[in-house]
Structures are given as structure tokens and as C-alpha cells.
Write a protein that holds these residues in place. Structure first.
Motif, PDB file in Angstrom:
ATOM      1  N   ILE A 107       0.859  -1.183   0.000  1.00 34.83           N
ATOM      2  CA  ILE A 107       0.000   0.000   0.000  1.00 34.83           C
ATOM      3  C   ILE A 107       0.888   1.223   0.000  1.00 34.83           C
ATOM      4  O   ILE A 107       1.674   1.435   0.927  1.00 34.83           O
ATOM      5  N   LEU A 108       0.803   2.025  -1.059  1.00 36.95           N
ATOM      6  CA  LEU A 108       1.573   3.263  -1.151  1.00 36.95           C
ATOM      7  C   LEU A 108       0.616   4.425  -0.993  1.00 36.95           C
ATOM      8  O   LEU A 108      -0.580   4.263  -1.154  1.00 36.95           O
ATOM      9  N   PRO A 109       1.115   5.632  -0.712  1.00 37.58           N
ATOM     10  CA  PRO A 109       0.207   6.782  -0.651  1.00 37.58           C
ATOM     11  C   PRO A 109      -0.502   6.936  -1.985  1.00 37.58           C
ATOM     12  O   PRO A 109       0.089   6.748  -3.039  1.00 37.58           O
ATOM     13  N   GLY A 110      -1.789   7.244  -1.944  1.00 36.75           N
ATOM     14  CA  GLY A 110      -2.544   7.377  -3.179  1.00 36.75           C
ATOM     15  C   GLY A 110      -3.110   6.066  -3.674  1.00 36.75           C
ATOM     16  O   GLY A 110      -3.583   5.978  -4.800  1.00 36.75           O
ATOM     17  N   HIS A 111      -3.087   5.042  -2.824  1.00 30.49           N
ATOM     18  CA  HIS A 111      -3.658   3.746  -3.218  1.00 30.49           C
ATOM     19  C   HIS A 111      -5.164   3.896  -3.354  1.00 30.49           C
ATOM     20  O   HIS A 111      -5.785   4.658  -2.637  1.00 30.49           O
ATOM     21  N   VAL A 112      -5.735   3.114  -4.255  1.00 28.21           N
ATOM     22  CA  VAL A 112      -7.185   3.152  -4.441  1.00 28.21           C
ATOM     23  C   VAL A 112      -7.845   2.632  -3.168  1.00 28.21           C
ATOM     24  O   VAL A 112      -7.284   1.819  -2.447  1.00 28.21           O
ATOM     25  N   ALA A 113      -9.035   3.136  -2.876  1.00 23.67           N
ATOM     26  CA  ALA A 113      -9.732   2.722  -1.654  1.00 23.67           C
ATOM     27  C   ALA A 113     -10.032   1.230  -1.719  1.00 23.67           C
ATOM     28  O   ALA A 113     -10.611   0.753  -2.683  1.00 23.67           O
ATOM     29  N   THR A 114      -9.613   0.488  -0.712  1.00 26.07           N
ATOM     30  CA  THR A 114      -9.739  -0.981  -0.724  1.00 26.07           C
ATOM     31  C   THR A 114     -10.110  -1.477   0.651  1.00 26.07           C
ATOM     32  O   THR A 114      -9.719  -0.884   1.660  1.00 26.07           O
ATOM     33  N   ILE A 115     -10.834  -2.572   0.691  1.00 22.04           N
ATOM     34  CA  ILE A 115     -11.033  -3.293   1.949  1.00 22.04           C
ATOM     35  C   ILE A 115     -10.431  -4.668   1.718  1.00 22.04           C
ATOM     36  O   ILE A 115     -10.812  -5.364   0.777  1.00 22.04           O
ATOM     37  N   ALA A 116      -9.470  -5.045   2.534  1.00 19.75           N
ATOM     38  CA  ALA A 116      -8.808  -6.330   2.337  1.00 19.75           C
ATOM     39  C   ALA A 116      -8.929  -7.171   3.584  1.00 19.75           C
ATOM     40  O   ALA A 116      -8.704  -6.685   4.696  1.00 19.75           O
ATOM     41  N   GLU A 117      -9.257  -8.453   3.407  1.00 19.14           N
ATOM     42  CA  GLU A 117      -9.265  -9.373   4.543  1.00 19.14           C
ATOM     43  C   GLU A 117      -7.849  -9.913   4.675  1.00 19.14           C
ATOM     44  O   GLU A 117      -7.222 -10.265   3.673  1.00 19.14           O
ATOM     45  N   LEU A 118      -7.344  -9.959   5.904  1.00 20.88           N
ATOM     46  CA  LEU A 118      -5.961 -10.397   6.088  1.00 20.88           C
ATOM     47  C   LEU A 118      -5.908 -11.864   6.450  1.00 20.88           C
ATOM     48  O   LEU A 118      -6.774 -12.368   7.149  1.00 20.88           O
ATOM     49  N   LYS A 119      -4.862 -12.539   5.999  1.00 17.39           N
ATOM     50  CA  LYS A 119      -4.657 -13.933   6.393  1.00 17.39           C
ATOM     51  C   LYS A 119      -3.461 -13.940   7.334  1.00 17.39           C
ATOM     52  O   LYS A 119      -2.736 -12.947   7.418  1.00 17.39           O
ATOM     53  N   PRO A 120      -3.210 -15.046   8.043  1.00 21.56           N
ATOM     54  CA  PRO A 120      -2.054 -15.060   8.947  1.00 21.56           C
ATOM     55  C   PRO A 120      -0.781 -14.827   8.138  1.00 21.56           C
ATOM     56  O   PRO A 120      -0.501 -15.551   7.188  1.00 21.56           O
TER      57      PRO A 120
END
Lengths: 206, 109
Positions: A107-120
Motif C-alpha cells: 500500500i503506497l500513498p494514493g492507493h485506491v480505496a480498498t477493503i482487504a481481509e488479512l490472512k495469517p
């Protein structure tokens, strides 16, 4: 009588306002903050009932969405929270790499709006030349259009707090459970164990 | 439109919810920590209950003061083979301080 007025207003206005009020975002460079009131509703109300104050709509009670800046911001602001503590709060960083279910995502500054589920997996925070790594058990990452990232995890530990011998033991134990499992639920639990321990293993070695 | 078969994760296909999955992952990670961090993490996640059975519309004396780590279905294991009927139990979630008032059995899981 007033209740009928609102339904009449909404039915007449809803089609035209929904088309006109939401601006097309594709070619605009600056996205302003969302307004605190729906101006088309207020105007329509005043035409029909000029003497009564228009009622407050939920928009007026909400915090408006902050504006998306036109030029790319230079830093990403990260809020990394756990149920019992706040690891990073409003920290300005250059890049964050999150272990999303779809793979390691940078994720860099200016990344598109995202919702991400995290895995271990390993979450790394890059600021200049410093990299801070955490092992995250699971959670979610919300990246907003104005370069704010909210990462919530259930359990996150710095990599050096992980004990390699316990990881190996757990991996062996769950691999065995997986081969012996009968019901779907047992298989799922054993599979989760194998996944988490392999992720811990690769975090220690990688 | 898209077909009805969405790609569900394996744990959801096995009947587990996301919260259960997430808690299992977190417990596994906690169990793999080095010593001082591991005991801190485990004691932080303990939940304290006081269970009292009801008979004839009156609560009996609270039996065990359970100090359990809610791990998969450890709550069910602790309460044992007795009928897990919500009508005949009162379960009180306690803060750490209240556990010292009860001189009852400590069931550690």
C-alpha cells in the motif's frame, strides 16, 4: 399532513436528485468532502413548506467523509489497532505491506480505496530505511481514498517474540491431525492449524 | 448475473463462522510465543465466569468460578456433560477483581 409532504417530495425528487447529485468521479481530479445536508431535498422542502425548518437528515449527524486530495499525498497515515492496544496511531509512513488473502499487497500513498481481509502473515511498515514487521493472525485492512489506512488485527506480535521450536512442534502436530481428521469441522480446524503454523514458519525464515 | 456458487473459504464450507476462525488463528499464534509474552498474552485473554444453577425459581449458590480461555468450545467442555440448558443456568461474566471474593474451585483449561 407533513408526513405526506415528505413522501411526495421524496418520490418526486428521488429520481432526479440521484442522477444529478452524485457527480461522476471518473474525470474529476479533486473529490470534495461529502456535504452535511442534501441540498436538493432542502430546496424542494422550502418550495412546498417555506415556514417550517427542514428536518435534519442522517447526513447532518454524520461526520463528513474527508476530501480526497487532488495531488498524490507523500505519506500514508496508518492506524494499526488490536483489541487490547493501539500499535500505531496516525503514523505517517512511506509504505505498508499487508498479508491479504489475495497475496502480499503493498500500500503506497494514493492507493485506491480498498477493503482487504488479512490472512495469517507478516505485516511490514516501511518508513524511510526502517522496516517494522509484525506477524498478524487475521483481521482487516481498510484503505481510504485520502491515503489513510486502518488496519485491525486480532493478534499481532513482533517477529522476534515467536518461538521457533513451538512453531515446529505445532506444525507437526497439526499435520498429523489433518491426516487423522474425520469430520469436516476437524479437517477445517487442522487445516487452519497447518496454515497458521506454516505462515509462522515462513515469517521466521523469510 | 453471476452464478450462485461463490468461492467460500474452506472453514465456512465446514460450518465455521469468521469469528471462530479468527479466534482459532489468534489462539494458535498466542501459543507459539516466547515465554514472558506467551503467559502475558494467555492471561490477558482469560474470561472469568460465575455459573449458578436455578432450582424452583431460586438461584442456587454459584458453583464453580471458572477461569477459562475461550478456545474453540472450551466453555462447553468445562460445563461438562450436564444439560447446557440456558433456562436453568445463570452465567455471570466477571471482571478480574470479583474472582477473589469466591472461595470456590478454580477450573483451568
Amino acid at each position: 399532513m407533513l408526513r405526506q409532504a415528505t413522501t411526495r417530495l421524496l418520490s418526486r425528487r428521488s429520481i432526479s436528485s440521484s442522477a444529478a447529485a452524485v457527480p461522476s468521479r471518473h474525470f474529476s481530479t479533486e473529490v470534495p468532502a461529502t456535504p452535511a445536508f442534501d441540498s436538493s431535498f432542502v430546496e424542494a422542502w422550502k418550495k412546498v413548506i417555506p415556514n417550517v425548518e427542514p428536518p435534519k437528515t442522517p447526513l447532518a449527524f454524520m461526520q463528513p467523509r474527508p476530501p480526497t486530495p487532488a495531488s498524490l499525498p507523500t505519506k500514508l497515515t496508518v492506524n494499526f489497532v488490536l483489541p487490547y492496544a493501539s500499535e500505531l496511531s496516525g503514523k505517517e509512513v512511506d509504505m505498508v505491506i499487508i498479508p491479504a488473502t489475495t497475496g502480499q499487497m503493498g500500500i503506497l500513498p494514493g492507493h485506491v480505496a480498498t477493503i482487504a481481509e488479512l490472512k495469517p502473515g507478516v505485516l511490514s511498515v516501511h518508513q524511510g530505511n526502517d522496516v517494522t514487521k509484525y506477524f498478524v493472525s487475521s483481521g482487516f485492512a481498510f484503505i481510504h481514498a485520502n491515503s489513510f489506512a486502518d488496519i485491525v488485527a486480532v493478534e499481532a506480535v513482533p517477529i522476534d517474540q515467536i518461538d521457533p521450536s513451538l512453531v515446529q512442534k505445532g506444525l507437526a502436530e497439526f499435520t498429523q491431525k489433518l491426516s487423522l481428521a474425520t469430520t469436516d469441522l476437524e479437517k477445517a480446524e487442522a487445516q487452519i492449524g497447518v496454515d497458521v503454523h506454516s505462515a509462522l514458519n515462513s515469517a521466521l525464515t523469510g | 448475473m453471476a452464478s450462485n456458487a461463490a468461492a467460500v473459504p474452506f472453514w465456512r464450507a465446514a460450518g465455521m463462522t469468521y469469528i471462530t476462525y479468527s479466534n482459532i488463528c489468534a489462539n494458535l499464534v498466542r501459543n507459539c510465543l516466547k515465554e514472558p509474552y506467551r503467559s502475558e498474552a494467555i492471561s490477558r485473554e482469560k474470561v472469568h465466569f460465575s455459573v449458578s444453577k436455578w432450582a424452583d425459581g431460586k438461584p442456587q449458590k454459584p458453583t464453580c468460578l471458572e477461569v477459562v480461555v475461550l478456545n474453540c468450545d472450551s466453555a462447553r467442555l468445562v460445563l461438562g456433560t450436564e444439560s447446557w440448558n440456558p433456562v436453568v443456568f445463570r452465567i455471570e461474566w466477571l471482571t478480574e477483581s470479583k474472582t477473589s471474593y469466591h472461595h470456590n474451585q478454580d477450573v483451568n483449561n
